[in-house]
Design a protein around this motif. Structure first.
Motif, PDB file in Angstrom:
ATOM      1  N   GLN A 141       1.082   3.399  -4.281  1.00 15.09           N
ATOM      2  CA  GLN A 141       1.242   3.534  -5.716  1.00 15.09           C
ATOM      3  C   GLN A 141       1.862   4.888  -6.006  1.00 15.09           C
ATOM      4  O   GLN A 141       1.248   5.927  -5.782  1.00 15.09           O
ATOM      5  CB  GLN A 141      -0.089   3.395  -6.451  1.00 15.09           C
ATOM      6  CG  GLN A 141       0.061   3.478  -7.964  1.00 15.09           C
ATOM      7  CD  GLN A 141      -1.266   3.341  -8.673  1.00 15.09           C
ATOM      8  OE1 GLN A 141      -2.288   3.787  -8.176  1.00 15.09           O
ATOM      9  NE2 GLN A 141      -1.268   2.715  -9.831  1.00 15.09           N
ATOM     10  N   GLY A 145      -8.342   5.018  -2.513  1.00 14.04           N
ATOM     11  CA  GLY A 145      -7.036   5.533  -2.158  1.00 14.04           C
ATOM     12  C   GLY A 145      -7.024   6.901  -1.520  1.00 14.04           C
ATOM     13  O   GLY A 145      -7.965   7.690  -1.657  1.00 14.04           O
ATOM     14  N   PHE A 192      -3.495   2.783  -0.781  1.00  9.84           N
ATOM     15  CA  PHE A 192      -4.739   2.035  -0.916  1.00  9.84           C
ATOM     16  C   PHE A 192      -4.817   0.956   0.156  1.00  9.84           C
ATOM     17  O   PHE A 192      -3.814   0.309   0.463  1.00  9.84           O
ATOM     18  CB  PHE A 192      -4.805   1.326  -2.275  1.00  9.84           C
ATOM     19  CG  PHE A 192      -4.843   2.254  -3.451  1.00  9.84           C
ATOM     20  CD1 PHE A 192      -3.680   2.760  -3.989  1.00  9.84           C
ATOM     21  CD2 PHE A 192      -6.054   2.606  -4.029  1.00  9.84           C
ATOM     22  CE1 PHE A 192      -3.713   3.619  -5.084  1.00  9.84           C
ATOM     23  CE2 PHE A 192      -6.098   3.447  -5.127  1.00  9.84           C
ATOM     24  CZ  PHE A 192      -4.924   3.953  -5.651  1.00  9.84           C
ATOM     25  N   SER A 207       0.003   7.588  -3.664  1.00  9.42           N
ATOM     26  CA  SER A 207      -1.367   7.224  -3.289  1.00  9.42           C
ATOM     27  C   SER A 207      -1.315   5.941  -2.468  1.00  9.42           C
ATOM     28  O   SER A 207      -0.559   5.022  -2.793  1.00  9.42           O
ATOM     29  CB  SER A 207      -2.228   7.008  -4.533  1.00  9.42           C
ATOM     30  OG  SER A 207      -2.444   8.217  -5.208  1.00  9.42           O
ATOM     31  N   TYR A 228      -8.260  -1.644 -11.078  1.00 13.72           N
ATOM     32  CA  TYR A 228      -7.541  -2.783 -11.620  1.00 13.72           C
ATOM     33  C   TYR A 228      -8.499  -3.951 -11.755  1.00 13.72           C
ATOM     34  O   TYR A 228      -9.368  -4.149 -10.917  1.00 13.72           O
ATOM     35  CB  TYR A 228      -6.433  -3.229 -10.669  1.00 13.72           C
ATOM     36  CG  TYR A 228      -5.302  -2.268 -10.497  1.00 13.72           C
ATOM     37  CD1 TYR A 228      -5.363  -1.263  -9.542  1.00 13.72           C
ATOM     38  CD2 TYR A 228      -4.161  -2.379 -11.274  1.00 13.72           C
ATOM     39  CE1 TYR A 228      -4.316  -0.387  -9.379  1.00 13.72           C
ATOM     40  CE2 TYR A 228      -3.108  -1.500 -11.106  1.00 13.72           C
ATOM     41  CZ  TYR A 228      -3.185  -0.507 -10.158  1.00 13.72           C
ATOM     42  OH  TYR A 228      -2.148   0.353  -9.988  1.00 13.72           O
ATOM     43  N   ARG A 252      -7.437   4.128 -11.773  1.00 15.30           N
ATOM     44  CA  ARG A 252      -7.912   3.278 -10.689  1.00 15.30           C
ATOM     45  C   ARG A 252      -8.865   2.251 -11.289  1.00 15.30           C
ATOM     46  O   ARG A 252      -9.505   2.481 -12.282  1.00 15.30           O
ATOM     47  CB  ARG A 252      -8.604   4.109  -9.633  1.00 15.30           C
ATOM     48  CG  ARG A 252      -7.616   4.979  -8.899  1.00 15.30           C
ATOM     49  CD  ARG A 252      -8.281   5.959  -7.999  1.00 15.30           C
ATOM     50  NE  ARG A 252      -7.283   6.758  -7.305  1.00 15.30           N
ATOM     51  CZ  ARG A 252      -7.584   7.779  -6.518  1.00 15.30           C
ATOM     52  NH1 ARG A 252      -8.846   8.110  -6.351  1.00 15.30           N
ATOM     53  NH2 ARG A 252      -6.641   8.465  -5.918  1.00 15.30           N
TER      54      ARG A 252
END
Lengths: 114, 115
Positions: free
Chosen positions: B37, B108, B88, B86, A103, A101
């Motif tokens: 994701q 997420g 988000f 997941s 980005y 996680r």
């Protein structure tokens, strides 16, 4: 570098010409992602790299699109025989590894095909 | 808590049930987006809802937005095993062009659909 760098920031090209977009990720980030964003739309995922490898190219819109990454760093997205529908902002992001996680996005390349 | 915070962090349900995930944010937004994701993949855009919209549908997805509460929910109806991923939420701040470099992603919700 401190952030994800993309070049050029703007590109206007004639229909039918080839273009090459460049992304320089954050140093040490092994995962690199290419997205496309049309005006007012969400991100469209194109392709990702883990190191130099792109396991899945099915997100590329057509066979005119290709991407490569060498040395686990810089990546280029090439669009051959550009069409007007290719006009969009092309964004690159990197993360420490695929699935991490956090980005970091570049500021994108705005491509206009005339 | 950070902008675009999803709740719950993890959710496990039986196939066929509905799954609801929530997102809260702090500042004024231009739009709010939901992404999925799958393990080890990039983000896939699911749906975008603008600040002047209250509800939006796309297939089995239903998104609501309550700007007075600064919250959004994503409902997946009739869940399938393939929905395991997941999810988000991401917010584009008010006054922005909605570009990805301005998006703020939450951490997420990991959704597991049990067959």
């Amino acid at each position: 570098g401190a952030g994800v760098s993309q070049s050029p920031s703007n590109k206007v090209t004639e229909k039918g010409k080839d273009v090459e977009l460049r992304c320089d990720p954050i140093s040490g980030h092994t995962a690199l992602y290419w997205y496309r964003q049309s005006l007012g739309q969400g991100l469209e995922f194109l392709i990702y790299f883990q190191g130099n490898s792109a396991p899945d190219k099915s997100g590329l819109p057509s066979d005119r699109f290709s991407a490569e990454r060498t040395g686990g760093s810089v990546s280029t997205l090439t669009i051959q025989r550009t069409q007007q529908e290719d006009s969009a902002v092309y964004l690159c992001a990197s993360s420490l590894y695929v699935g991490a996680r956090g980005y970091t996005f570049g500021s994108g390349t705005r491509l206009t095909v005339v | 808590s950070q902008q675009g915070e999803e709740d719950p962090q993890a959710l496990s349900i039986q196939e066929g049930e509905n799954a609801t995930m929530n997102c809260s944010y702090k500042t004024s937004i231009n739009n709010l987006q939901w992404y999925r994701q799958n393990s080890g993949r990039g983000l896939v855009h699911l749906i975008l809802i603008r600040s002047n919209e209250r509800e939006k549908h796309s297939g089995r997805l239903r998104v609501t937005l309550d700007t007075s509460k600064k919250s959004s929910s994503l409902l997946i109806t009739a869940s399938r095993a393939a929905d395991t991923a997941s999810y988000f939420c991401a917010t584009a701040p008010a006054g922005s062009g909605g570009g990805a470099d301005g998006l703020t992603f939450g951490k997420g919700t990991h959704l597991i659909i049990q067959p």
